[in-house]
Design a protein around this motif. Structure first.
Motif, PDB file in Angstrom:
ATOM      1  N   TYR A  47     -14.566 -17.477   0.614  1.00 39.85           N
ATOM      2  CA  TYR A  47     -13.382 -17.389   0.501  1.00 39.85           C
ATOM      3  C   TYR A  47     -12.257 -16.547  -0.004  1.00 39.85           C
ATOM      4  O   TYR A  47     -11.377 -16.372   0.090  1.00 39.85           O
ATOM      5  CB  TYR A  47     -13.129 -18.674  -0.540  1.00 39.85           C
ATOM      6  N   LYS A  48     -12.739 -15.816  -0.501  1.00 39.47           N
ATOM      7  CA  LYS A  48     -11.706 -14.854  -1.187  1.00 39.47           C
ATOM      8  C   LYS A  48     -12.043 -13.539  -0.732  1.00 39.47           C
ATOM      9  O   LYS A  48     -10.953 -12.643  -0.527  1.00 39.47           O
ATOM     10  CB  LYS A  48     -12.725 -13.883  -2.832  1.00 39.47           C
ATOM     11  N   ASP A  49     -12.938 -13.586   0.434  1.00 34.70           N
ATOM     12  CA  ASP A  49     -13.359 -12.253   1.669  1.00 34.70           C
ATOM     13  C   ASP A  49     -12.008 -12.522   2.543  1.00 34.70           C
ATOM     14  O   ASP A  49     -10.978 -11.906   2.613  1.00 34.70           O
ATOM     15  CB  ASP A  49     -14.328 -12.343   2.059  1.00 34.70           C
ATOM     16  N   GLY A  50     -12.409 -13.943   2.459  1.00 35.25           N
ATOM     17  CA  GLY A  50     -10.875 -14.468   3.345  1.00 35.25           C
ATOM     18  C   GLY A  50      -9.403 -14.119   3.401  1.00 35.25           C
ATOM     19  O   GLY A  50      -8.499 -13.537   4.167  1.00 35.25           O
ATOM     20  N   LEU A  51      -9.108 -14.537   1.722  1.00 28.11           N
ATOM     21  CA  LEU A  51      -8.264 -13.691   1.057  1.00 28.11           C
ATOM     22  C   LEU A  51      -7.599 -12.571   0.985  1.00 28.11           C
ATOM     23  O   LEU A  51      -6.303 -12.371   1.360  1.00 28.11           O
ATOM     24  CB  LEU A  51      -7.901 -14.232  -0.761  1.00 28.11           C
ATOM     25  N   ALA A  52      -8.758 -10.890   0.710  1.00 25.28           N
ATOM     26  CA  ALA A  52      -8.622 -10.289   1.196  1.00 25.28           C
ATOM     27  C   ALA A  52      -8.116  -9.869   2.417  1.00 25.28           C
ATOM     28  O   ALA A  52      -6.823  -8.896   2.917  1.00 25.28           O
ATOM     29  CB  ALA A  52      -9.731  -9.554   0.529  1.00 25.28           C
ATOM     30  N   LYS A  56      -3.462 -13.646   1.802  1.00 25.69           N
ATOM     31  CA  LYS A  56      -2.672 -15.025   1.969  1.00 25.69           C
ATOM     32  C   LYS A  56      -2.629 -14.694   0.410  1.00 25.69           C
ATOM     33  O   LYS A  56      -2.003 -15.867  -0.236  1.00 25.69           O
ATOM     34  CB  LYS A  56      -2.986 -16.284   2.440  1.00 25.69           C
ATOM     35  N   SER A  57      -3.361 -14.272  -0.710  1.00 28.39           N
ATOM     36  CA  SER A  57      -3.314 -14.932  -1.933  1.00 28.39           C
ATOM     37  C   SER A  57      -4.074 -12.538  -2.801  1.00 28.39           C
ATOM     38  O   SER A  57      -4.561 -12.442  -1.797  1.00 28.39           O
ATOM     39  CB  SER A  57      -4.013 -15.092  -2.240  1.00 28.39           C
ATOM     40  N   PRO A  58      -2.596 -12.800  -3.349  1.00 22.84           N
ATOM     41  CA  PRO A  58      -2.616 -11.169  -3.862  1.00 22.84           C
ATOM     42  C   PRO A  58      -4.130 -10.730  -4.571  1.00 22.84           C
ATOM     43  O   PRO A  58      -3.945  -9.994  -5.761  1.00 22.84           O
ATOM     44  CB  PRO A  58      -2.047 -10.945  -4.283  1.00 22.84           C
ATOM     45  N   VAL A  60      -6.832  -8.102  -3.349  1.00 23.28           N
ATOM     46  CA  VAL A  60      -6.729  -7.157  -3.508  1.00 23.28           C
ATOM     47  C   VAL A  60      -6.053  -5.902  -4.863  1.00 23.28           C
ATOM     48  O   VAL A  60      -4.552  -5.992  -4.648  1.00 23.28           O
ATOM     49  CB  VAL A  60      -6.591  -6.185  -2.184  1.00 23.28           C
ATOM     50  N   ARG A  61      -6.458  -5.165  -5.395  1.00 23.27           N
ATOM     51  CA  ARG A  61      -5.475  -4.622  -6.162  1.00 23.27           C
ATOM     52  C   ARG A  61      -4.873  -3.275  -5.762  1.00 23.27           C
ATOM     53  O   ARG A  61      -4.418  -2.689  -6.678  1.00 23.27           O
ATOM     54  CB  ARG A  61      -6.241  -4.516  -7.259  1.00 23.27           C
ATOM     55  N   ARG A  62      -5.995  -3.018  -5.021  1.00 22.48           N
ATOM     56  CA  ARG A  62      -5.414  -1.327  -4.932  1.00 22.48           C
ATOM     57  C   ARG A  62      -5.756  -1.232  -2.795  1.00 22.48           C
ATOM     58  O   ARG A  62      -6.495  -2.035  -3.007  1.00 22.48           O
ATOM     59  CB  ARG A  62      -6.056  -0.084  -4.893  1.00 22.48           C
ATOM     60  N   TYR A  63      -5.018  -0.323  -2.131  1.00 15.82           N
ATOM     61  CA  TYR A  63      -5.396  -0.015  -1.059  1.00 15.82           C
ATOM     62  C   TYR A  63      -4.756   1.717  -0.373  1.00 15.82           C
ATOM     63  O   TYR A  63      -4.906   2.035  -0.892  1.00 15.82           O
ATOM     64  CB  TYR A  63      -4.127  -0.745   0.275  1.00 15.82           C
ATOM     65  N   PRO A  64      -5.763   1.745   0.597  1.00 13.61           N
ATOM     66  CA  PRO A  64      -6.942   1.133   1.348  1.00 13.61           C
ATOM     67  C   PRO A  64      -7.837   0.229   0.276  1.00 13.61           C
ATOM     68  O   PRO A  64      -8.673   1.181  -0.105  1.00 13.61           O
ATOM     69  CB  PRO A  64      -7.166   2.052   2.628  1.00 13.61           C
ATOM     70  N   MET A  65      -8.770  -0.766   1.143  1.00 11.73           N
ATOM     71  CA  MET A  65      -9.640  -0.954   0.601  1.00 11.73           C
ATOM     72  C   MET A  65     -10.750  -1.769   1.796  1.00 11.73           C
ATOM     73  O   MET A  65     -10.343  -2.128   2.579  1.00 11.73           O
ATOM     74  CB  MET A  65      -9.442  -2.405  -0.050  1.00 11.73           C
ATOM     75  N   GLY A  95     -15.937  -7.227  -9.063  1.00  9.93           N
ATOM     76  CA  GLY A  95     -14.389  -6.584  -8.546  1.00  9.93           C
ATOM     77  C   GLY A  95     -14.302  -5.774  -7.268  1.00  9.93           C
ATOM     78  O   GLY A  95     -13.373  -4.975  -6.320  1.00  9.93           O
ATOM     79  N   VAL A  96     -16.220  -5.780  -6.322  1.00 13.64           N
ATOM     80  CA  VAL A  96     -16.109  -4.653  -5.824  1.00 13.64           C
ATOM     81  C   VAL A  96     -15.791  -5.875  -4.414  1.00 13.64           C
ATOM     82  O   VAL A  96     -15.743  -7.106  -4.454  1.00 13.64           O
ATOM     83  CB  VAL A  96     -17.689  -4.852  -5.142  1.00 13.64           C
ATOM     84  N   GLY A  97     -14.786  -5.115  -3.444  1.00 11.31           N
ATOM     85  CA  GLY A  97     -14.029  -6.291  -2.256  1.00 11.31           C
ATOM     86  C   GLY A  97     -12.938  -6.373  -2.899  1.00 11.31           C
ATOM     87  O   GLY A  97     -11.905  -7.367  -1.875  1.00 11.31           O
ATOM     88  N   GLU A  98     -12.579  -6.166  -4.264  1.00  8.14           N
ATOM     89  CA  GLU A  98     -11.040  -6.365  -4.444  1.00  8.14           C
ATOM     90  C   GLU A  98      -9.663  -4.670  -5.208  1.00  8.14           C
ATOM     91  O   GLU A  98      -8.989  -4.344  -5.111  1.00  8.14           O
ATOM     92  CB  GLU A  98     -11.040  -7.353  -6.294  1.00  8.14           C
ATOM     93  N   GLY A  99     -11.088  -4.037  -5.926  1.00  7.78           N
ATOM     94  CA  GLY A  99     -10.355  -2.895  -6.183  1.00  7.78           C
ATOM     95  C   GLY A  99     -11.440  -1.793  -6.160  1.00  7.78           C
ATOM     96  O   GLY A  99     -11.261  -0.752  -6.670  1.00  7.78           O
ATOM     97  N   HIS A 100     -12.783  -1.877  -6.007  1.00  6.44           N
ATOM     98  CA  HIS A 100     -13.559  -0.956  -5.490  1.00  6.44           C
ATOM     99  C   HIS A 100     -14.237  -1.858  -3.913  1.00  6.44           C
ATOM    100  O   HIS A 100     -14.249  -2.924  -4.156  1.00  6.44           O
ATOM    101  CB  HIS A 100     -14.548  -1.361  -6.224  1.00  6.44           C
ATOM    102  N   TRP A 101     -14.141  -0.376  -2.818  1.00  6.97           N
ATOM    103  CA  TRP A 101     -14.885  -0.708  -2.110  1.00  6.97           C
ATOM    104  C   TRP A 101     -16.311  -1.567  -2.238  1.00  6.97           C
ATOM    105  O   TRP A 101     -16.639  -1.545  -3.022  1.00  6.97           O
ATOM    106  CB  TRP A 101     -14.899   0.483  -1.501  1.00  6.97           C
TER     107      TRP A 101
END
Length: 332
Positions: A47-52, A56-58, A60-65, A95-101
Protein backbone atom coordinates in the motif's frame (compact mmCIF):
# COMPACT_ATOMS: atom_id res chain seq x y z
CA UNK A 1 22.19 -0.02 -17.88
CA UNK A 2 19.30 -1.48 -15.92
CA UNK A 3 15.54 -0.96 -15.72
CA UNK A 4 13.92 0.96 -12.88
CA UNK A 5 10.78 2.82 -11.91
CA UNK A 6 11.54 6.47 -11.20
CA UNK A 7 9.16 8.82 -9.37
CA UNK A 8 9.63 12.53 -9.98
CA UNK A 9 7.95 15.71 -8.75
CA UNK A 10 7.35 18.76 -10.88
CA UNK A 11 8.92 21.89 -9.44
CA UNK A 12 6.24 24.02 -11.08
CA UNK A 13 3.05 22.19 -10.18
CA UNK A 14 4.13 19.76 -7.48
CA UNK A 15 2.58 16.93 -9.49
CA UNK A 16 4.07 13.47 -8.94
CA UNK A 17 4.73 11.22 -11.92
CA UNK A 18 6.24 7.79 -12.35
CA UNK A 19 7.84 6.16 -15.36
CA UNK A 20 9.92 3.17 -16.39
CA UNK A 21 13.49 4.29 -17.14
CA UNK A 22 16.97 2.92 -17.62
CA UNK A 23 19.62 3.81 -15.05
CA UNK A 24 23.30 3.00 -14.73
CA UNK A 25 25.71 2.28 -11.88
CA UNK A 26 26.74 5.92 -11.75
CA UNK A 27 23.12 6.95 -11.10
CA UNK A 28 22.93 4.40 -8.31
CA UNK A 29 26.14 5.58 -6.64
CA UNK A 30 25.22 9.26 -6.98
CA UNK A 31 21.79 8.85 -5.42
CA UNK A 32 22.35 6.28 -2.66
CA UNK A 33 24.42 5.70 0.43
CA UNK A 34 25.33 2.13 1.27
CA UNK A 35 28.00 -0.51 1.49
CA UNK A 36 26.23 -3.44 -0.19
CA UNK A 37 25.05 -3.67 -3.80
CA UNK A 38 22.34 -6.23 -4.53
CA UNK A 39 21.08 -7.70 -7.78
CA UNK A 40 17.34 -7.47 -7.19
CA UNK A 41 15.45 -10.61 -8.18
CA UNK A 42 12.00 -9.66 -6.92
CA UNK A 43 10.06 -6.93 -5.19
CA UNK A 44 6.41 -6.48 -4.33
CA UNK A 45 3.63 -3.90 -4.26
CA UNK A 46 2.55 -2.70 -0.83
CA UNK A 47 0.00 0.00 0.00
CA UNK A 48 2.83 2.41 0.83
CA UNK A 49 4.37 1.75 -2.60
CA UNK A 50 1.02 2.67 -4.11
CA UNK A 51 1.02 5.95 -2.21
CA UNK A 52 4.58 6.70 -3.31
CA UNK A 53 3.87 6.17 -7.00
CA UNK A 54 0.46 7.87 -7.13
CA UNK A 55 1.48 10.75 -4.87
CA UNK A 56 -1.79 10.39 -2.93
CA UNK A 57 0.12 10.69 0.34
CA UNK A 58 3.50 12.37 0.91
CA UNK A 59 5.45 9.23 1.81
CA UNK A 60 8.36 10.05 -0.53
CA UNK A 61 10.80 12.34 1.23
CA UNK A 62 13.07 13.27 -1.69
CA UNK A 63 12.98 13.22 -5.48
CA UNK A 64 13.78 11.64 -7.82
CA UNK A 65 13.04 8.35 -6.07
CA UNK A 66 13.16 4.69 -7.03
CA UNK A 67 10.26 3.34 -4.96
CA UNK A 68 9.81 -0.17 -3.62
CA UNK A 69 10.05 -0.69 0.15
CA UNK A 70 10.95 -4.38 -0.26
CA UNK A 71 13.32 -6.47 -2.30
CA UNK A 72 15.03 -9.84 -2.34
CA UNK A 73 18.11 -10.71 -4.30
CA UNK A 74 21.79 -11.62 -4.36
CA UNK A 75 24.73 -9.59 -3.09
CA UNK A 76 26.95 -8.38 -5.93
CA UNK A 77 29.46 -6.29 -3.97
CA UNK A 78 29.95 -5.72 -0.27
CA UNK A 79 32.14 -3.55 1.91
CA UNK A 80 30.20 -4.77 4.94
CA UNK A 81 31.77 -7.70 6.82
CA UNK A 82 28.36 -9.30 7.40
CA UNK A 83 27.80 -9.96 3.68
CA UNK A 84 29.74 -11.34 0.74
CA UNK A 85 28.99 -11.71 -2.98
CA UNK A 86 26.54 -14.54 -3.59
CA UNK A 87 24.64 -14.14 -0.31
CA UNK A 88 20.87 -14.11 -0.73
CA UNK A 89 19.21 -11.32 1.21
CA UNK A 90 15.91 -9.58 1.99
CA UNK A 91 15.22 -5.95 2.75
CA UNK A 92 12.05 -4.59 4.36
CA UNK A 93 11.55 -0.97 5.37
CA UNK A 94 14.28 1.29 6.81
CA UNK A 95 12.90 4.16 4.72
CA UNK A 96 13.93 2.46 1.48
CA UNK A 97 11.60 3.54 -1.31
CA UNK A 98 10.79 6.69 0.67
CA UNK A 99 14.06 8.47 1.45
CA UNK A 100 16.50 5.96 -0.08
CA UNK A 101 16.28 4.36 -3.53
CA UNK A 102 14.43 1.06 -3.30
CA UNK A 103 13.50 -2.21 -4.90
CA UNK A 104 11.88 -1.24 -8.20
CA UNK A 105 15.18 -1.52 -10.02
CA UNK A 106 17.43 -4.35 -11.12
CA UNK A 107 20.10 -3.10 -8.69
CA UNK A 108 19.93 -1.61 -5.20
CA UNK A 109 22.66 -0.15 -2.98
CA UNK A 110 21.90 -0.13 0.75
CA UNK A 111 23.44 -0.34 4.20
CA UNK A 112 24.35 -3.88 5.20
CA UNK A 113 22.65 -3.58 8.58
CA UNK A 114 19.32 -3.17 6.81
CA UNK A 115 19.52 -6.66 5.29
CA UNK A 116 18.48 -10.03 6.67
CA UNK A 117 19.36 -13.43 5.21
CA UNK A 118 16.85 -15.09 2.93
CA UNK A 119 15.49 -18.12 4.84
CA UNK A 120 16.32 -21.41 3.15
CA UNK A 121 12.60 -22.22 3.05
CA UNK A 122 11.91 -19.42 0.57
CA UNK A 123 12.90 -18.40 -2.94
CA UNK A 124 13.32 -14.65 -3.50
CA UNK A 125 9.90 -14.59 -5.18
CA UNK A 126 8.28 -16.33 -2.21
CA UNK A 127 9.95 -13.90 0.17
CA UNK A 128 8.43 -11.05 -1.80
CA UNK A 129 5.04 -12.77 -1.87
CA UNK A 130 5.37 -12.28 1.87
CA UNK A 131 7.11 -8.89 1.72
CA UNK A 132 6.54 -6.13 4.24
CA UNK A 133 2.83 -6.99 4.29
CA UNK A 134 3.43 -10.56 5.42
CA UNK A 135 6.31 -9.63 7.69
CA UNK A 136 4.03 -7.05 9.32
CA UNK A 137 1.32 -9.68 9.71
CA UNK A 138 3.82 -11.90 11.52
CA UNK A 139 4.80 -9.02 13.82
CA UNK A 140 1.10 -8.69 14.66
CA UNK A 141 0.83 -12.40 15.46
CA UNK A 142 3.92 -12.21 17.66
CA UNK A 143 2.38 -9.26 19.54
CA UNK A 144 -0.88 -11.14 20.14
CA UNK A 145 1.03 -14.16 21.40
CA UNK A 146 3.15 -11.98 23.69
CA UNK A 147 -0.04 -10.62 25.26
CA UNK A 148 -1.51 -14.05 25.92
CA UNK A 149 -3.94 -14.32 23.01
CA UNK A 150 -3.89 -18.07 22.34
CA UNK A 151 -6.32 -20.14 20.25
CA UNK A 152 -8.16 -21.39 23.33
CA UNK A 153 -9.04 -17.81 24.36
CA UNK A 154 -11.54 -17.38 21.53
CA UNK A 155 -11.88 -16.03 18.01
CA UNK A 156 -9.51 -13.49 16.48
CA UNK A 157 -10.51 -10.78 14.03
CA UNK A 158 -8.59 -9.60 10.97
CA UNK A 159 -9.75 -6.38 9.28
CA UNK A 160 -8.93 -5.55 5.68
CA UNK A 161 -8.66 -9.30 5.34
CA UNK A 162 -8.47 -9.51 1.55
CA UNK A 163 -5.49 -7.15 1.38
CA UNK A 164 -1.84 -8.04 1.66
CA UNK A 165 -1.38 -7.86 5.43
CA UNK A 166 -4.83 -9.27 6.05
CA UNK A 167 -4.43 -12.25 3.72
CA UNK A 168 -1.18 -13.36 5.33
CA UNK A 169 -2.58 -12.75 8.83
CA UNK A 170 -5.59 -14.94 8.09
CA UNK A 171 -3.38 -17.74 6.73
CA UNK A 172 -0.92 -17.54 9.65
CA UNK A 173 -3.55 -17.42 12.38
CA UNK A 174 -5.54 -20.28 10.85
CA UNK A 175 -2.40 -22.43 10.56
CA UNK A 176 -1.69 -21.74 14.25
CA UNK A 177 -5.13 -22.99 15.24
CA UNK A 178 -7.07 -19.77 15.75
CA UNK A 179 -10.70 -19.40 14.67
CA UNK A 180 -10.43 -16.37 12.38
CA UNK A 181 -13.13 -13.81 11.67
CA UNK A 182 -12.22 -12.03 8.43
CA UNK A 183 -13.65 -8.54 7.87
CA UNK A 184 -13.67 -7.27 4.28
CA UNK A 185 -15.39 -4.75 2.07
CA UNK A 186 -15.25 -7.25 -0.75
CA UNK A 187 -17.65 -10.04 0.17
CA UNK A 188 -17.06 -11.49 -3.30
CA UNK A 189 -13.74 -12.66 -1.81
CA UNK A 190 -15.46 -14.85 0.79
CA UNK A 191 -14.39 -18.10 -0.87
CA UNK A 192 -10.82 -16.83 -1.17
CA UNK A 193 -10.71 -15.92 2.53
CA UNK A 194 -12.15 -19.26 3.57
CA UNK A 195 -9.54 -21.03 1.45
CA UNK A 196 -6.91 -19.13 3.43
CA UNK A 197 -8.46 -20.44 6.64
CA UNK A 198 -11.08 -17.91 7.75
CA UNK A 199 -13.86 -19.52 9.77
CA UNK A 200 -16.23 -16.56 9.40
CA UNK A 201 -16.37 -13.64 6.95
CA UNK A 202 -18.15 -10.40 7.86
CA UNK A 203 -18.84 -7.18 5.98
CA UNK A 204 -16.56 -4.31 6.95
CA UNK A 205 -19.70 -2.15 7.23
CA UNK A 206 -20.31 -3.79 10.61
CA UNK A 207 -17.23 -2.00 11.94
CA UNK A 208 -16.74 1.05 9.73
CA UNK A 209 -19.32 3.46 11.18
CA UNK A 210 -19.11 5.34 14.50
CA UNK A 211 -19.91 2.96 17.34
CA UNK A 212 -20.36 2.78 21.09
CA UNK A 213 -17.50 3.07 23.59
CA UNK A 214 -18.05 -0.60 24.51
CA UNK A 215 -19.71 -3.29 22.44
CA UNK A 216 -20.49 -6.93 23.08
CA UNK A 217 -17.31 -8.92 23.74
CA UNK A 218 -16.68 -10.89 20.55
CA UNK A 219 -12.99 -11.58 19.85
CA UNK A 220 -10.02 -12.37 22.05
CA UNK A 221 -7.65 -10.51 19.77
CA UNK A 222 -7.45 -8.71 16.46
CA UNK A 223 -5.17 -7.59 13.68
CA UNK A 224 -6.34 -4.21 12.38
CA UNK A 225 -5.07 -2.81 9.09
CA UNK A 226 -7.71 -0.09 8.79
CA UNK A 227 -7.61 2.43 11.65
CA UNK A 228 -10.22 5.14 12.32
CA UNK A 229 -13.74 4.02 13.35
CA UNK A 230 -12.91 0.43 12.47
CA UNK A 231 -10.08 0.28 15.01
CA UNK A 232 -12.28 1.97 17.61
CA UNK A 233 -15.00 -0.64 17.09
CA UNK A 234 -12.46 -3.46 17.10
CA UNK A 235 -11.23 -2.35 20.52
CA UNK A 236 -14.80 -1.92 21.77
CA UNK A 237 -15.62 -5.51 20.84
CA UNK A 238 -12.49 -7.11 22.26
CA UNK A 239 -12.89 -9.49 25.19
CA UNK A 240 -11.58 -8.91 28.69
CA UNK A 241 -7.77 -8.74 28.72
CA UNK A 242 -7.62 -9.23 24.97
CA UNK A 243 -5.20 -7.49 22.61
CA UNK A 244 -5.41 -5.62 19.32
CA UNK A 245 -2.42 -5.24 16.97
CA UNK A 246 -2.79 -2.05 14.92
CA UNK A 247 -0.69 -1.74 11.79
CA UNK A 248 -2.62 0.21 9.15
CA UNK A 249 -4.64 3.28 8.24
CA UNK A 250 -6.67 2.36 5.16
CA UNK A 251 -9.77 4.06 6.61
CA UNK A 252 -7.87 6.91 8.26
CA UNK A 253 -5.23 7.98 10.76
CA UNK A 254 -7.76 9.08 13.35
CA UNK A 255 -8.76 6.96 16.34
CA UNK A 256 -12.21 8.10 17.55
CA UNK A 257 -12.35 5.89 20.64
CA UNK A 258 -12.59 6.24 24.42
CA UNK A 259 -10.53 4.79 27.23
CA UNK A 260 -13.37 2.41 28.12
CA UNK A 261 -11.98 -0.77 26.49
CA UNK A 262 -8.61 -0.19 28.14
CA UNK A 263 -9.65 0.67 31.70
CA UNK A 264 -12.83 -1.44 31.97
CA UNK A 265 -11.73 -4.56 30.09
CA UNK A 266 -7.95 -4.32 30.30
CA UNK A 267 -7.62 -4.43 26.51
CA UNK A 268 -4.10 -3.86 25.16
CA UNK A 269 -3.59 -1.87 21.95
CA UNK A 270 -0.27 -2.88 20.38
CA UNK A 271 1.27 -0.54 17.82
CA UNK A 272 3.09 -2.47 15.08
CA UNK A 273 5.94 -0.76 13.24
CA UNK A 274 7.71 -2.77 10.57
CA UNK A 275 9.93 -0.02 9.16
CA UNK A 276 12.38 0.45 12.04
CA UNK A 277 11.91 -2.86 13.88
CA UNK A 278 15.18 -4.10 15.42
CA UNK A 279 17.17 -6.87 13.80
CA UNK A 280 16.35 -9.52 16.41
CA UNK A 281 12.61 -8.97 15.88
CA UNK A 282 13.00 -9.12 12.11
CA UNK A 283 14.92 -12.38 12.33
CA UNK A 284 12.32 -13.86 14.68
CA UNK A 285 9.51 -12.85 12.32
CA UNK A 286 11.17 -14.39 9.27
CA UNK A 287 12.00 -17.58 11.17
CA UNK A 288 8.38 -17.90 12.20
CA UNK A 289 7.17 -17.18 8.67
CA UNK A 290 9.38 -20.00 7.40
CA UNK A 291 7.82 -22.31 9.97
CA UNK A 292 4.20 -21.21 10.15
CA UNK A 293 3.14 -19.98 6.71
CA UNK A 294 1.69 -22.66 4.44
CA UNK A 295 3.45 -22.37 1.03
CA UNK A 296 0.28 -23.50 -0.76
CA UNK A 297 -1.74 -20.71 0.85
CA UNK A 298 1.02 -18.23 0.03
CA UNK A 299 0.84 -19.29 -3.62
CA UNK A 300 -2.96 -18.99 -3.60
CA UNK A 301 -2.78 -15.33 -2.58
CA UNK A 302 0.02 -14.35 -5.00
CA UNK A 303 0.06 -12.92 -8.51
CA UNK A 304 3.23 -12.08 -10.48
CA UNK A 305 3.72 -8.93 -12.55
CA UNK A 306 6.60 -7.32 -14.41
CA UNK A 307 8.32 -4.05 -13.59
CA UNK A 308 6.41 -2.31 -16.38
CA UNK A 309 3.10 -3.20 -14.68
CA UNK A 310 4.01 -1.69 -11.31
CA UNK A 311 2.62 1.80 -12.01
CA UNK A 312 -0.83 0.47 -12.88
CA UNK A 313 -0.75 -1.87 -9.89
CA UNK A 314 0.11 1.05 -7.61
CA UNK A 315 -3.11 2.80 -8.60
CA UNK A 316 -5.08 -0.41 -8.13
CA UNK A 317 -3.78 -1.08 -4.62
CA UNK A 318 -4.58 2.46 -3.45
CA UNK A 319 -8.09 2.07 -4.91
CA UNK A 320 -8.59 -1.20 -3.00
CA UNK A 321 -8.66 -3.36 -6.10
CA UNK A 322 -5.79 -5.72 -5.25
CA UNK A 323 -6.41 -9.06 -3.60
CA UNK A 324 -3.60 -10.70 -1.68
CA UNK A 325 -0.02 -10.16 -2.80
CA UNK A 326 1.66 -8.91 -5.96
CA UNK A 327 5.21 -10.09 -6.68
CA UNK A 328 7.25 -7.96 -9.05
CA UNK A 329 9.63 -10.10 -11.09
CA UNK A 330 12.51 -7.64 -11.43
CA UNK A 331 15.49 -9.78 -12.45
CA UNK A 332 16.83 -13.32 -12.61
Amino acid sequence: MFDAILVEKSGDTGAVSARLVQLNDSDLIANTEGDVTVAVAASTVNYKDGLAITGKSPVVRRYPMVPGIDFAGTVLESANPSWKPGDQVILNGWGVGEGHWGGYAAKARVKGEWLVPLPAAFTPAQAMAIGTAGYTAMLCVLALEAHGVTPDKGEVLVTGAAGGVGSVAVALLAKLGYAVIASTGRLAETDYLKQLGAATVIDRAELAAPGRPLAKERWAGAVDTVGSHTLANVCAGTRYRGAVAACGLAQGMDFPSTVAPFILRGVTLCGIDSVMAPLELRLAAWQRLARDLDPAKLAAMTRHIGLAEVIGAAHDIVDGKVRGRLVVDVGG
